[in-house]
Write a protein that holds these residues in place. Structure first.
Motif, short mmCIF file in Angstrom:
data_model
loop_
_atom_site.label_atom_id
_atom_site.label_comp_id
_atom_site.label_asym_id
_atom_site.label_seq_id
_atom_site.Cartn_x
_atom_site.Cartn_y
_atom_site.Cartn_z
N VAL A 280 4.40 1.07 -18.46
CA VAL A 280 4.93 2.37 -18.07
C VAL A 280 6.46 2.38 -18.05
O VAL A 280 7.08 3.43 -18.13
CB VAL A 280 4.39 2.82 -16.70
CG1 VAL A 280 2.90 3.10 -16.77
CG2 VAL A 280 4.69 1.79 -15.62
N ALA A 281 7.09 1.23 -17.91
CA ALA A 281 8.55 1.16 -17.87
C ALA A 281 8.97 -0.27 -18.12
O ALA A 281 8.14 -1.18 -18.23
CB ALA A 281 9.08 1.65 -16.52
N GLU B 232 1.03 11.93 -15.17
CA GLU B 232 0.75 12.15 -13.74
C GLU B 232 1.31 11.00 -12.92
O GLU B 232 1.93 11.21 -11.86
CB GLU B 232 -0.75 12.26 -13.51
CG GLU B 232 -1.13 12.41 -12.04
CD GLU B 232 -2.63 12.33 -11.81
OE1 GLU B 232 -3.02 12.27 -10.63
OE2 GLU B 232 -3.39 12.31 -12.79
N TYR B 233 1.10 9.78 -13.39
CA TYR B 233 1.62 8.63 -12.66
C TYR B 233 3.14 8.69 -12.54
O TYR B 233 3.70 8.45 -11.46
CB TYR B 233 1.22 7.34 -13.37
CG TYR B 233 1.96 6.12 -12.85
CD1 TYR B 233 1.55 5.50 -11.68
CD2 TYR B 233 3.08 5.62 -13.51
CE1 TYR B 233 2.25 4.40 -11.18
CE2 TYR B 233 3.77 4.53 -13.03
CZ TYR B 233 3.35 3.93 -11.85
OH TYR B 233 4.03 2.85 -11.35
N ARG B 234 3.83 9.02 -13.62
CA ARG B 234 5.29 9.05 -13.57
C ARG B 234 5.81 10.16 -12.67
O ARG B 234 6.90 10.05 -12.13
CB ARG B 234 5.84 9.18 -15.00
CG ARG B 234 5.63 7.92 -15.84
CD ARG B 234 6.39 7.99 -17.16
NE ARG B 234 6.29 6.72 -17.88
CZ ARG B 234 5.53 6.53 -18.96
NH1 ARG B 234 4.78 7.52 -19.42
NH2 ARG B 234 5.50 5.35 -19.56
N ARG B 235 5.04 11.23 -12.50
CA ARG B 235 5.44 12.24 -11.52
C ARG B 235 5.33 11.70 -10.11
O ARG B 235 6.13 12.04 -9.22
CB ARG B 235 4.58 13.50 -11.68
CG ARG B 235 4.92 14.33 -12.92
CD ARG B 235 4.31 15.72 -12.83
NE ARG B 235 2.85 15.68 -12.82
CZ ARG B 235 2.10 15.73 -13.92
NH1 ARG B 235 2.69 15.81 -15.11
NH2 ARG B 235 0.79 15.70 -13.83
N GLU C 121 0.83 -1.20 0.00
CA GLU C 121 0.00 0.00 0.00
C GLU C 121 0.87 1.26 0.00
O GLU C 121 1.83 1.36 0.76
CB GLU C 121 -0.90 -0.02 1.23
CG GLU C 121 -1.80 1.18 1.38
CD GLU C 121 -2.67 1.11 2.63
OE1 GLU C 121 -3.35 2.11 2.91
OE2 GLU C 121 -2.65 0.07 3.31
N ASP C 122 0.51 2.23 -0.85
CA ASP C 122 1.19 3.53 -0.92
C ASP C 122 2.67 3.39 -1.21
O ASP C 122 3.51 4.03 -0.56
CB ASP C 122 0.98 4.32 0.38
CG ASP C 122 -0.48 4.64 0.65
OD1 ASP C 122 -1.26 4.72 -0.31
OD2 ASP C 122 -0.84 4.80 1.83
N LEU C 123 3.01 2.55 -2.17
CA LEU C 123 4.42 2.40 -2.55
C LEU C 123 4.86 3.61 -3.36
O LEU C 123 4.24 3.96 -4.37
CB LEU C 123 4.61 1.12 -3.36
CG LEU C 123 6.06 0.83 -3.77
CD1 LEU C 123 6.93 0.55 -2.55
CD2 LEU C 123 6.13 -0.35 -4.73
N PHE C 124 5.91 4.27 -2.91
CA PHE C 124 6.50 5.46 -3.52
C PHE C 124 5.65 6.71 -3.33
O PHE C 124 6.18 7.81 -3.18
CB PHE C 124 6.78 5.26 -5.01
CG PHE C 124 7.69 4.12 -5.33
CD1 PHE C 124 8.97 4.07 -4.80
CD2 PHE C 124 7.27 3.08 -6.15
CE1 PHE C 124 9.81 3.01 -5.09
CE2 PHE C 124 8.12 2.03 -6.44
CZ PHE C 124 9.39 1.99 -5.91
N SER C 125 4.32 6.57 -3.33
CA SER C 125 3.46 7.74 -3.21
C SER C 125 2.08 7.31 -2.70
O SER C 125 1.65 6.18 -2.96
CB SER C 125 3.31 8.43 -4.57
OG SER C 125 2.53 9.61 -4.47
#
Length: 379
Positions: free
Chosen positions: A332-333, A361-364, A265-269
């Motif tokens: 995405v990558a 937005e996701y990549r930000r 949950e909430d990985l990186f952001s």
């Protein structure tokens, strides 16, 4: 207090020697400044004994119910005033190495947390540990605690590798809500999902061994004898921010495991959930059941605030790639030279929006995925 396998009790003189051995073990004390001398260990017992005698609670000695073996200590204690989140009450533990990997810390700490909320009327319980101490962080998460931020422990020198700590919190409200829904997280038609605990380890291991196809493709070998334990204990790298790990098992009406999901949950952001593993029994492939289980899982994550879902699938896993594409994930990558078990893969990193939003937005939110293709060593 008693749990299924343990007794939490007042200290006795007979505990002094085994506790001193525990405190002198460099591996047990790996995330503390140094092992304790016998004198310091005995003094610690005297302080813990005195607090329990005066207050009726504290850091209790723990022993096994069947053999009466000394395990270590688990319990509650007010945090020192020098810590930035004081005043607060901490749940803590320290176990002898021969009693690790049995779920004792989680089992006893759950009893201590229950005592804190039900008997002491606490509004919140905290816990904290060095950022390198992944095992204790896993216990905190199994207790339902959420990572609340980082801090520098003031009792450790500025240059110490142990100075950087994680703080975890558990509110009474969240504990009560989790207790109320502990039996079943959500229904999936004739199946249901529950969180995996230490008691489910044998059943989870049997599930992995009965369904080796995923492991043969991804790792190049059947599931290891300790595969379930490793999945249960595994956490993201220490420098990756996240809130909580969830390991859920999908169960049939007879309680047999038919699928498993490992989630971060909430990985990186905030709002970004990572699916580390989603696996259904091989006998269910082609029946539509895995898609139905996933749909319920996605709805549950959305209900808990997920706005983006993220995962990685190896290019050798053709079935997995088709599955994630059909349920709406896009690339995405890419990670090259990604080692899993005995094999090295190219990994497709995929994402899915649950509340609108563009890939920009996701990549930000997740700069790690900003580069379309990179080595697995990329930060």
């Amino acid at each position: 207090m008693r749990t299924a396998r343990l007794r939490l009790r007042q200290w006795s003189d007979a505990d002094l020697a085994p506790f001193a051995r525990l405190n002198a073990d460099p591996e047990v004390m790996r995330y503390f400044p140094a092992p304790l001398s016998r004198e310091d260990s005995d003094a610690m017992v005297a302080r813990m004994r005195a607090r329990i005698e005066s207050d009726g609670w504290g850091l209790w000695a723990v022993e096994t119910l069947d053999a009466g073996d000394f395990v270590g200590f688990v319990g509650l204690v007010p945090v020192k005033e020098t810590l930035p989140f004081a005043p607060a009450v901490e749940v803590g533990w320290r176990l002898a190495r021969e009693h690790w990997h049995r779920g004792y810390a989680t089992e006893a700490a759950r009893a201590a947390v229950r005592f804190g909320f039900e008997q002491l009327g606490l509004g919140e319980i905290v816990s904290f540990t060095a950022q390198a101490n992944r095992a204790s962080q896993a216990v905190m998460e199994r207790l339902g605690m959420r990572r609340a931020g980082a801090f520098e422990h003031p009792a450790l020198a500025a240059g110490s590798a142990l100075r950087a700590h994680w703080l975890y919190r558990l509110s009474r409200h969240d504990w009560e809500a989790a207790a109320a829904s502990a039996a079943v997280f959500f229904e999936c038609g004739r199946f249901h999902a529950r969180e995996v605990d230490t008691a489910a380890m044998p059943a989870l291991q049997r599930f992995f061994e009965a369904n080796p196809g995923y492991f043969l493709i991804v790792q190049g070998e059947p599931p290891a004898p300790h595969e379930a334990r490793d999945e249960f204990m595994q956490l993201p790298p220490a420098n990756w921010p996240y809130t909580r790990k969830w390991l859920l098992a999908f169960r049939a009406p007879d309680d047999a495991i038919v699928g498993v999901a490992d989630l971060i949950e909430d990985l990186f952001s905030a709002g970004v959930w990572h699916i580390a593993l989603f696996m259904a029994a091989e006998r269910l492939h082609g029946t539509g059941v895995p898609q139905a289980l996933y749909a319920h899982l996605e709805a549950w994550m959305r209900s808990r605030g997920a706005r983006w879902l993220r995962l990685g699938v190896v290019r050798d896993n053709a079935r997995g790639q088709r599955f994630w594409e059909k349920v709406g994930y896009v690339d995405v990558a890419e990670r090259r030279d990604y080692a899993l078990g005995a094999r090295t893969h190219t990994l497709r990193v995929m994402a899915k929006p649950l509340a609108g939003g563009s890939l920009e937005e996701y990549r930000r939110l997740v700069p790690r995925d900003a580069a379309p293709a990179a080595s697995a060593a990329t930060p």
